[in-house]
Design an enzyme around this catalytic site. Structure first.
Site, PDB file in Angstrom:
ATOM      1  N   ARG A 101       9.946 -36.206 -75.699  1.00 35.89           N
ATOM      2  CA  ARG A 101      11.151 -35.400 -76.120  1.00 35.89           C
ATOM      3  C   ARG A 101      10.560 -33.951 -75.887  1.00 35.89           C
ATOM      4  NH1 ARG A 101      10.104 -39.394 -79.818  1.00 35.89           N
ATOM      5  NH2 ARG A 101      11.761 -41.322 -79.834  1.00 35.89           N
ATOM      6  N   LYS A 141       8.619 -38.891 -83.680  1.00 39.22           N
ATOM      7  CA  LYS A 141       9.555 -38.921 -84.762  1.00 39.22           C
ATOM      8  C   LYS A 141       8.848 -39.822 -85.868  1.00 39.22           C
ATOM      9  CE  LYS A 141      14.127 -38.684 -82.651  1.00 39.22           C
ATOM     10  NZ  LYS A 141      15.352 -39.398 -82.666  1.00 39.22           N
ATOM     11  N   HIS A 182      16.472 -33.991 -72.106  1.00 44.86           N
ATOM     12  CA  HIS A 182      16.468 -35.391 -72.453  1.00 44.86           C
ATOM     13  C   HIS A 182      17.059 -36.160 -71.052  1.00 44.86           C
ATOM     14  CE1 HIS A 182      16.179 -37.903 -75.924  1.00 44.86           C
ATOM     15  NE2 HIS A 182      17.528 -38.647 -75.864  1.00 44.86           N
ATOM     16  N   ARG A 215      13.936 -37.032 -69.601  1.00 47.20           N
ATOM     17  CA  ARG A 215      13.172 -38.324 -70.214  1.00 47.20           C
ATOM     18  C   ARG A 215      14.072 -39.391 -69.790  1.00 47.20           C
ATOM     19  NH1 ARG A 215      10.959 -39.887 -75.143  1.00 47.20           N
ATOM     20  NH2 ARG A 215      12.042 -41.258 -76.631  1.00 47.20           N
ATOM     21  N   HIS A 270       9.897 -45.384 -78.841  1.00 44.19           N
ATOM     22  CA  HIS A 270      10.984 -45.938 -79.538  1.00 44.19           C
ATOM     23  C   HIS A 270      10.341 -46.832 -80.589  1.00 44.19           C
ATOM     24  CE1 HIS A 270      13.709 -45.022 -75.822  1.00 44.19           C
ATOM     25  NE2 HIS A 270      13.530 -44.168 -76.514  1.00 44.19           N
ATOM     26  N   TYR A 280      17.664 -48.620 -70.956  1.00 46.41           N
ATOM     27  CA  TYR A 280      17.418 -48.201 -69.446  1.00 46.41           C
ATOM     28  C   TYR A 280      17.662 -49.342 -68.538  1.00 46.41           C
ATOM     29  CZ  TYR A 280      15.852 -43.749 -72.164  1.00 46.41           C
ATOM     30  OH  TYR A 280      16.058 -42.916 -73.019  1.00 46.41           O
TER      31      TYR A 280
END
Length: 300
Positions: A151, A175, A246, A249, A272, A281
């Protein structure tokens, strides 16, 4: 209410590990709710926070044109807040237990074709060839985002010590303060070496600290500046969609899967928390295969 929000913000940061961006969004959602509540029950405070009020607030947001993703986030903000408020004794019961919001539709993101990605990297490299430190930095931004799929906030948060040049890996804080190791290839390594030897020393000041990427004045690079760099690079590529960090990404993940990478490996690389997010994806890849099939097959 502001004192309550300040305490809730500390809870999100210290106990839930939410990013500054998420905390700002949640607090903005709650201020909107509190304004809605004050208009209907001026003196009741949190006692007036009931399920019908929450439903009415979300309905008003929907009528004002709020997207499904926005409604889903606002419902999540309320659920997190009311659960916390119940534990703190600020409310007698949690009114959001039965609150439902429309699920956000997962749309297929715009991605670069592999040839477009190569053209974008070449465009960034040609700009850096003149030796300008900002152009050298911009090349590294584009190369590293595409090489790693991290990110933009993770990239801008990197320190020099987070990069292991001998092993060609980054130590990334994602995150929820989850740390992961992400590899990068030789082109990104070349861009990194140029930045560390030719670019960064020309911009570094006493205030730079350990930040890997620097702005024109020597401070840590802001994510908004990095987004601008990516958009400008994409504008130089004929036929490429106007994507930001993004989008790079998304492109990295899609190209990894097209190249045969395992879904679990891509999940780990992207950071993730659930495999369901990464599975988006695979839908992108299938959609692109079908588009090619429809265009090329005589009986499609």
């Amino acid at each position: 209410m502001e004192a309550i929000l300040e305490e809730f913000d500390q809870y999100l940061a210290l106990e839930r590990g939410r990013s500054a961006h998420t905390r700002r969004a949640y607090l903005g959602d709650l201020r909107s709710l509190f304004e809605f509540l004050a208009q209907r029950h001026p003196d009741a405070g949190l006692r007036a926070l009931t399920l019908p009020v929450l439903r009415s607030w979300l309905a008003a947001q929907a009528s004002a044109g709020a997207a499904r993703t926005t409604l889903a986030r606002r419902a999540s903000a309320v659920k997190t807040f009311t659960a916390w408020a119940l534990r703190r004794g600020l409310i007698a019961e949690d009114p959001s237990v039965r609150l439902q919001a429309p699920k956000a539709r997962r749309t297929l993101p715009s991605v670069l074709r592999q040839d477009q990605a190569i053209d974008a990297m070449d465009a960034a490299a040609s700009g850096a060839a003149q030796g300008d430190p900002l152009a050298i930095r911009d090349r590294l931004i584009v190369e590293m985002l595409y090489a790693t799929g991290i990110r933009v906030s993770e990239l801008c948060g990197l320190d020099v010590d987070d990069v292991d040049t001998s092993r060609r890996v980054l130590r990334v804080l994602g995150k929820g303060n989850r740390q992961r190791t992400v590899p990068f290839g030789l082109p990104a390594h070349g861009a990194l070496t140029s930045w560390l030897t030719e670019g960064r020393p020309k911009l570094a000041t006493a205030a730079s600290g350990a930040a890997l990427l620097l702005g024109a004045r020597g401070g840590r690079l802001d994510a908004r500046q990095a987004r601008t760099v990516v958009h400008q690079t994409m504008a130089a590529v004929t036929g490429a969609p106007d994507i930001g960090p993004h989008g790079l990404r998304h492109s990295a993940a899609t190209h990894l899967l097209e190249g045969g990478a395992d879904l679990r490996v891509v999940q780990e690389l992207l950071g993730h928390s659930t495999l369901a997010t990464t599975q988006l994806y695979t839908h992108v890849t299938v959609a692109r295969l079908r588009a090619v099939h429809d265009q090329a097959h005589p009986r499609a």
